[in-house]
Design a protein around this motif. Structure first.
Motif, PDB file in Angstrom:
ATOM      1  N   GLU A 141      56.666 -33.913 -12.547  1.00 39.10           N
ATOM      2  CA  GLU A 141      58.014 -33.369 -12.758  1.00 39.10           C
ATOM      3  C   GLU A 141      58.725 -34.216 -13.805  1.00 39.10           C
ATOM      4  N   ILE A 142      59.453 -33.563 -14.690  1.00 39.39           N
ATOM      5  CA  ILE A 142      60.200 -34.259 -15.737  1.00 39.39           C
ATOM      6  C   ILE A 142      61.673 -34.344 -15.357  1.00 39.39           C
ATOM      7  N   ILE A 143      62.218 -35.537 -15.435  1.00 39.72           N
ATOM      8  CA  ILE A 143      63.643 -35.766 -15.182  1.00 39.72           C
ATOM      9  C   ILE A 143      64.304 -36.026 -16.535  1.00 39.72           C
ATOM     10  N   PRO A 144      65.113 -35.082 -17.025  1.00 39.02           N
ATOM     11  CA  PRO A 144      65.676 -35.231 -18.372  1.00 39.02           C
ATOM     12  C   PRO A 144      66.651 -36.396 -18.488  1.00 39.02           C
ATOM     13  N   GLY A 145      66.794 -36.881 -19.713  1.00 39.56           N
ATOM     14  CA  GLY A 145      67.723 -37.968 -19.978  1.00 39.56           C
ATOM     15  C   GLY A 145      68.567 -37.675 -21.199  1.00 39.56           C
ATOM     16  N   ILE A 146      69.621 -38.425 -21.389  1.00 36.80           N
ATOM     17  CA  ILE A 146      70.479 -38.262 -22.566  1.00 36.80           C
ATOM     18  C   ILE A 146      69.719 -38.734 -23.799  1.00 36.80           C
ATOM     19  N   THR A 147      69.704 -37.918 -24.834  1.00 34.50           N
ATOM     20  CA  THR A 147      68.956 -38.259 -26.041  1.00 34.50           C
ATOM     21  C   THR A 147      69.699 -39.275 -26.910  1.00 34.50           C
ATOM     22  N   SER A 148      68.915 -39.993 -27.703  1.00 32.35           N
ATOM     23  CA  SER A 148      69.506 -41.007 -28.573  1.00 32.35           C
ATOM     24  C   SER A 148      70.408 -40.392 -29.631  1.00 32.35           C
ATOM     25  N   PHE A 149      70.045 -39.206 -30.132  1.00 27.01           N
ATOM     26  CA  PHE A 149      70.871 -38.625 -31.197  1.00 27.01           C
ATOM     27  C   PHE A 149      72.192 -38.089 -30.661  1.00 27.01           C
ATOM     28  N   CYS A 150      72.204 -37.604 -29.417  1.00 25.60           N
ATOM     29  CA  CYS A 150      73.479 -37.193 -28.812  1.00 25.60           C
ATOM     30  C   CYS A 150      74.363 -38.414 -28.561  1.00 25.60           C
ATOM     31  N   ALA A 151      73.752 -39.496 -28.097  1.00 27.57           N
ATOM     32  CA  ALA A 151      74.509 -40.728 -27.865  1.00 27.57           C
ATOM     33  C   ALA A 151      75.043 -41.290 -29.181  1.00 27.57           C
ATOM     34  N   ALA A 152      74.230 -41.218 -30.241  1.00 34.44           N
ATOM     35  CA  ALA A 152      74.668 -41.736 -31.541  1.00 34.44           C
ATOM     36  C   ALA A 152      75.838 -40.933 -32.087  1.00 34.44           C
ATOM     37  N   ALA A 153      75.779 -39.616 -31.960  1.00 33.87           N
ATOM     38  CA  ALA A 153      76.886 -38.770 -32.427  1.00 33.87           C
ATOM     39  C   ALA A 153      78.160 -39.091 -31.654  1.00 33.87           C
ATOM     40  N   ALA A 154      78.019 -39.277 -30.352  1.00 28.11           N
ATOM     41  CA  ALA A 154      79.187 -39.629 -29.536  1.00 28.11           C
ATOM     42  C   ALA A 154      79.748 -40.982 -29.954  1.00 28.11           C
ATOM     43  N   ARG A 155      78.850 -41.928 -30.232  1.00 28.21           N
ATOM     44  CA  ARG A 155      79.294 -43.267 -30.645  1.00 28.21           C
ATOM     45  C   ARG A 155      80.042 -43.196 -31.976  1.00 28.21           C
ATOM     46  N   LEU A 156      79.630 -42.273 -32.838  1.00 28.69           N
ATOM     47  CA  LEU A 156      80.277 -42.093 -34.140  1.00 28.69           C
ATOM     48  C   LEU A 156      81.490 -41.170 -34.063  1.00 28.69           C
ATOM     49  N   ASN A 157      81.731 -40.630 -32.862  1.00 30.41           N
ATOM     50  CA  ASN A 157      82.879 -39.753 -32.636  1.00 30.41           C
ATOM     51  C   ASN A 157      82.822 -38.513 -33.532  1.00 30.41           C
ATOM     52  N   MET A 158      81.612 -37.926 -33.624  1.00 24.63           N
ATOM     53  CA  MET A 158      81.420 -36.773 -34.492  1.00 24.63           C
ATOM     54  C   MET A 158      80.596 -35.717 -33.768  1.00 24.63           C
ATOM     55  N   SER A 159      80.657 -34.490 -34.259  1.00 28.46           N
ATOM     56  CA  SER A 159      79.847 -33.419 -33.681  1.00 28.46           C
ATOM     57  C   SER A 159      78.500 -33.357 -34.392  1.00 28.46           C
ATOM     58  N   LEU A 160      77.513 -32.844 -33.690  1.00 23.50           N
ATOM     59  CA  LEU A 160      76.219 -32.596 -34.314  1.00 23.50           C
ATOM     60  C   LEU A 160      76.173 -31.200 -34.918  1.00 23.50           C
ATOM     61  N   CYS A 161      76.720 -30.237 -34.208  1.00 30.05           N
ATOM     62  CA  CYS A 161      76.734 -28.870 -34.724  1.00 30.05           C
ATOM     63  C   CYS A 161      77.859 -28.081 -34.054  1.00 30.05           C
ATOM     64  N   GLU A 162      78.474 -27.212 -34.814  1.00 31.57           N
ATOM     65  CA  GLU A 162      79.556 -26.371 -34.310  1.00 31.57           C
ATOM     66  C   GLU A 162      79.354 -24.935 -34.778  1.00 31.57           C
ATOM     67  N   ARG A 163      79.919 -23.996 -34.007  1.00 30.41           N
ATOM     68  CA  ARG A 163      79.864 -22.576 -34.343  1.00 30.41           C
ATOM     69  C   ARG A 163      78.435 -22.141 -34.679  1.00 30.41           C
ATOM     70  N   ASP A 164      78.188 -21.731 -35.941  1.00 31.22           N
ATOM     71  CA  ASP A 164      76.857 -21.220 -36.293  1.00 31.22           C
ATOM     72  C   ASP A 164      76.008 -22.265 -37.023  1.00 31.22           C
ATOM     73  N   GLU A 165      76.404 -23.530 -36.988  1.00 35.04           N
ATOM     74  CA  GLU A 165      75.631 -24.575 -37.653  1.00 35.04           C
ATOM     75  C   GLU A 165      74.298 -24.813 -36.933  1.00 35.04           C
ATOM     76  N   THR A 166      73.282 -25.125 -37.706  1.00 30.60           N
ATOM     77  CA  THR A 166      71.984 -25.453 -37.132  1.00 30.60           C
ATOM     78  C   THR A 166      71.819 -26.962 -37.016  1.00 30.60           C
TER      79      THR A 166
END
Length: 227
Positions: free
Chosen positions: A122-147
């Motif tokens: 069984e896989i127990i998911p974790g917070i990804t490094s890139f999501c944490a990095a974006a949060a640390r930079l106080n920025m979004s990764l993608c919004e609306r129709d952005e890929t």
């Protein structure tokens, strides 16, 4: 005797407070904790959870940093043999991994092999490094129709990948970080790029200007390039 179960547990990017409640529960309920160890002896994932698993049996698993498939496959088989020994005794084992097990994690090779051997996993998911990095930079990764495109930047075709639309996340640069910096310069994208090294760890460093890069950085470096 009923065989034990193997859990692949994502423990997040480095900040000890970013481990999930489910991951903590599984670690505390498991009989054995399988800990990946780098060639240097570094046990980054273990450092995140060490204070939460006092008294647990700890089993180290060597993880060579190489692209040699023969070496990798032999090592995965050796790890599976080790894990199987505990599961055959009816013990549950938790294999910890940084970030999320499904994103560039060596654990998934172990998971696949153990499933082929007939064990329950069984896989127990974790917070990804890139999501944490974006949060640390106080920025979004993608919004609306952005890929959002995730690129393993130490592999070929990274230059081509940079020309996809939307936000690009470059992972696994390590020794190739200076080459990646130069590619960003050549493609006119360096001013759109930011980087977090060792996000959430004691040695975290933020680069708002990648022109400052003049030496190899940690394997745990995330570059985000916004259109």
């Amino acid at each position: 005797m009923k065989k034990g179960k193997l859990y692949g547990v994502g423990v997040g990017p480095g900040d000890k407070e970013l481990i999930t409640l489910k991951a903590l529960r599984v670690l505390r309920e498991s009989d054995v904790i399988m800990v990946p160890v780098m060639r240097s002896g570094e046990k980054t994932a273990f450092g995140i959870v060490e204070e939460y698993i006092d008294g647990k049996e700890i089993v180290e698993c060597r993880m060579p940093m190489t692209k040699d498939l023969k070496v990798l496959n032999e090592n995965y088989e050796a790890i599976c043999n080790k894990v199987s020994g505990y599961l055959d005794q009816g013990k549950n084992a938790a294999f910890i991994t940084l970030g999320d097990p499904t994103v560039y994690s060596s654990y998934m090779q172990v998971n696949e092999l153990m499933m082929k051997r007939g064990y329950e996993t069984e896989i127990i998911p974790g917070i990804t490094s890139f999501c944490a990095a974006a949060a640390r930079l106080n920025m979004s990764l993608c919004e609306r129709d952005e890929t959002l495109t995730i690129l393993p930047s130490s592999y070929k075709n990274v230059r081509e990948g940079l020309h996809t639309q939307g936000t690009k996340v470059l992972m696994k640069a390590n020794r190739a970080i200076i080459e990646v910096r130069d590619i960003l310069r050549e493609e006119g994208m360096i001013d759109q790029a930011v980087m977090v090294e060792c996000c959430g760890m004691e040695n975290e460093k933020i680069y708002k200007d990648l022109n400052e890069l003049d030496d190899r950085t940690s394997y745990f470096s995330i570059i985000i390039v916004k259109d």
